[in-house]
Write an enzyme that holds these catalytic residues in place. Structure first.
Site, mmCIF file in Angstrom:
data_model
loop_
_atom_site.group_PDB
_atom_site.id
_atom_site.type_symbol
_atom_site.label_atom_id
_atom_site.label_comp_id
_atom_site.label_asym_id
_atom_site.label_seq_id
_atom_site.Cartn_x
_atom_site.Cartn_y
_atom_site.Cartn_z
ATOM 1 N N TYR A 156 0.940 -1.098 -0.029
ATOM 2 C CA TYR A 156 -0.132 0.021 -0.096
ATOM 3 C C TYR A 156 0.916 1.286 0.010
ATOM 4 O O TYR A 156 0.627 2.214 -0.842
ATOM 5 C CB TYR A 156 -0.863 -0.084 1.153
ATOM 6 C CG TYR A 156 -1.960 0.976 1.241
ATOM 7 C CD1 TYR A 156 -3.124 0.957 0.315
ATOM 8 C CD2 TYR A 156 -1.793 2.073 2.067
ATOM 9 C CE1 TYR A 156 -4.078 2.098 0.295
ATOM 10 C CE2 TYR A 156 -2.792 3.343 2.182
ATOM 11 C CZ TYR A 156 -3.966 3.021 1.361
ATOM 12 O OH TYR A 156 -4.706 3.995 1.238
ATOM 13 N N LYS A 160 1.038 3.966 -2.968
ATOM 14 C CA LYS A 160 0.455 5.486 -2.855
ATOM 15 C C LYS A 160 1.782 6.344 -3.312
ATOM 16 O O LYS A 160 1.703 7.468 -3.485
ATOM 17 C CB LYS A 160 0.047 5.672 -1.311
ATOM 18 C CG LYS A 160 -1.358 5.043 -0.983
ATOM 19 C CD LYS A 160 -2.211 5.631 -1.945
ATOM 20 C CE LYS A 160 -3.686 4.989 -1.552
ATOM 21 N NZ LYS A 160 -4.644 5.803 -2.510
#
Length: 187
Positions: A156, A160
């Site tokens: 993640y 991002k």
């Protein structure tokens, strides 16, 4: 419903729950027509019912952001139905938690495919429409972990970081092309 976004068309990926659902409700409360998209059709229809019960306008189009063809269809269908798209919100994303050793390779890949490539696919789908109409606002749900990494969620965090770098490149390319009426932002 009447408000600041009267007459505006807003497309939201990941609109079936969480931030996407709340965003859809907020835009509709301000008068926008919202085009709701996600993988879960029943959940999307529940959001659409909430919006229409409150006097707003909503349309449901099921799409998986990992599928570029479905996102092109989403953009084209929304533009055809409402005469254009004013705001596109890339919101769909997933996470996996654990140490790098604990997160299976396929789970890591799924996070990157949804959370990063889903944004790429969304941008590729809507930019031709924005360029043809001469304006548009592209908003992507980012995260503080895109700037400040944290342990136990490496896919993640990586996705991002990639999202923020990608959006900066798109923003610069649009400026170089003279597309000053297409705005790119991350929240």
């Amino acid at each position: 419903m009447a408000g600041h976004f009267d007459g505006r068309v807003v497309v939201i990926t990941g609109a079936s729950s969480g931030i996407g659902r709340a965003t859809a409700r907020a835009f509709a409360a301000e008068g926008a027509t919202v085009v709701l998209s996600a993988r879960r059709e029943q959940a999307l229809h529940a959001v659409a019912r909430e919006i229409t019960a409150a006097g707003g306008r909503a349309m449901v189009l099921v799409a998986d952001v990992r599928d570029p063809g479905r996102l092109r269809h989403l953009a084209e269908r929304a533009a055809e139905a409402f005469g254009g798209i004013d705001i596109w919100i890339n919101n769909a994303g997933i996470a996996a938690f654990g140490t790098l050793d604990q997160i299976p390779e396929d789970a890591f890949a799924q996070v990157m495919e949804t959370t990063f490539m889903g944004v790429v696919n969304g941008v590729r789908a809507v930019l031709p429409i924005f360029k043809a109409q001469g304006h548009g606002v592209l908003i992507t749900t980012a995260s503080v972990v895109g700037r400040v990494p944290t342990p136990y969620q490496s896919p993640y965090v990586a996705a991002k970081h990639a999202v923020l770098g990608f959006l900066e490149c798109v923003r610069q390319e649009l400026r170089e092309e003279g597309q000053r009426s297409i705005q790119v932002g991350a929240v």
